[in-house]
Design an enzyme around this catalytic site. Sequence first.
Site, PDB file in Angstrom:
ATOM      1  N   GLY A 102     -25.709 -20.473   7.351  1.00 21.51           N
ATOM      2  CA  GLY A 102     -25.163 -19.429   8.156  1.00 21.51           C
ATOM      3  C   GLY A 102     -24.995 -17.962   7.293  1.00 21.51           C
ATOM      4  O   GLY A 102     -25.627 -17.673   6.443  1.00 21.51           O
ATOM      5  N   GLY A 154     -22.407 -16.458   6.236  1.00 22.95           N
ATOM      6  CA  GLY A 154     -21.878 -16.312   5.067  1.00 22.95           C
ATOM      7  C   GLY A 154     -22.471 -16.919   3.886  1.00 22.95           C
ATOM      8  O   GLY A 154     -22.477 -16.265   2.694  1.00 22.95           O
ATOM      9  N   THR A 202     -10.295 -15.873   2.292  1.00 21.60           N
ATOM     10  CA  THR A 202     -11.080 -15.480   3.287  1.00 21.60           C
ATOM     11  C   THR A 202     -12.501 -15.380   2.732  1.00 21.60           C
ATOM     12  O   THR A 202     -12.793 -15.244   1.508  1.00 21.60           O
ATOM     13  CB  THR A 202     -10.584 -13.757   3.603  1.00 21.60           C
ATOM     14  N   CYS A 228     -20.272 -10.419   7.915  1.00 18.28           N
ATOM     15  CA  CYS A 228     -21.697 -10.270   7.760  1.00 18.28           C
ATOM     16  C   CYS A 228     -22.360 -10.953   8.759  1.00 18.28           C
ATOM     17  O   CYS A 228     -21.909 -11.949   9.471  1.00 18.28           O
ATOM     18  CB  CYS A 228     -22.037 -10.962   6.486  1.00 18.28           C
ATOM     19  N   HIS A 262      -7.640 -13.546  14.397  1.00 19.28           N
ATOM     20  CA  HIS A 262      -8.486 -13.890  15.459  1.00 19.28           C
ATOM     21  C   HIS A 262      -7.748 -14.481  16.660  1.00 19.28           C
ATOM     22  O   HIS A 262      -7.990 -13.641  17.639  1.00 19.28           O
ATOM     23  CB  HIS A 262      -9.514 -14.980  14.920  1.00 19.28           C
TER      24      HIS A 262
END
Length: 394
Positions: A13, A15, A141, A146, A208
């Site tokens: 994906g 990251g 983290t 990105c 979040h």
Amino acid sequence: MSHITKITVCGGGNGAQALVAVAACNLGCALDVYVPLGDEADRLRAGIAAHGGLEAAGAVQAKARPRRISADPAEVIPGSGVVVLVLPAFAHEATLRQIAPFLDRAAWVGAIPARGGFDYSAAMILEAQGRGDVGLFGLQTLPWACRIQEYGQQVHILGVKRAVDVASRPAGRINQLAPLLARTLGLAVDPAAGFLALTLANTGQIIHPGIMYGLFARWEGASLSSAPLFYQGLDEEGARVLASLSDEVQAIRARLERVLDLSAVRPLKDWLMHAYGDAIADPRSLRSAFATNRAYAGLKAPVREVAPGQFVPDFGARYLTEDVPFGLAVSQAIAALSGVETPVMDRVIAWTGERLGKDYLGRDAGQTRIPQNYGLDSLERLIAFANEGLEIRD
Ligand code: NAD
């Protein structure tokens, strides 16, 4: 750690592709990729071949070719000194089970980011396979915001943190690992005392779900004409929710700090300044620090388009489906074991559950990574597990 001759990244994906491009450039050793999902291995290979390498563009620039890409763990896991999972937390367990039989003796396996309770589930899986020799690590983290632009070709790095915390189990080996990770990522990697600190220091669990709650708790179903700005749109009330969640994490820290080093568990505003520093134009308040953080500029709330130009909040997004069961619920469960009250966490978790049809604090607690699911069902057991991580030796 001069003996490491290969690192393997698990995931295909956003990251994972950022890490592959950056790490393959920064490292002086081979880098392989394990991508078991669907046809991702083929797509990754095809993209890299078409573009002459996988490119990170934007706030970080790098372009590199991994050595080997495979959907078969037997092809890429053996020989890896370090294996890094860059996956949504709900994919950690399945991936760990797939790779465990192929890990080298005393290899490191870690997650970027770890989210909450990674050590509970990873230790259980590895122990069940007789792999107590494997070291665990996690980053607090993902260093980058990105997004993939073109699969296997280019990933856009919107923002980069200047420092990230890391924890390991055994904790005593962290000083071997941190310099390698710092070199690999090209930024400061600061050791935290242990995984419990990392679980509580997971700021994604606050930011979040807290912002989702602030934005949409009063949403009653009317469609929106556009997606609200997620960070820049934070209002005073939303900032108060974030501050309250951070205060509750600090209350857990205060309770457990009598017996464990939790200095890595920073209040949210301190963490923002530590992680982003000069990227924040106006640090006067928590709200202004979010709203003026260059690395957050333009990022929108998750929405679904239900008709042309009409949007509704996407409650199925990672900000709730990952950050609550693998984040906020874990801290809430640790608070419960510690005798700390968490009314705002409880409210945000319950609201998330209403939106997702889940009862994370009751019926569906088994779908979370709370310590109680791994036999750590008392404060004594929780602390003993954390201390064992500090004490175990190679
Ligand atoms: P992503 O949505 O791009 O990752 C999806 C990938 O994960 C898939 O392409 C696949 O390769 C893998 N995957 C998903 N389910 C799988 C399964 N069941 N088995 C095996 N592989 C599976 O996620 P991302 O944006 O790369 O985020 C990775 C982690 O980093 C998440 O925890 C996320 O919350 C966190 N994070 C991401 C960002 C960002 O800007 N992308 C920022 C901060 C934190």
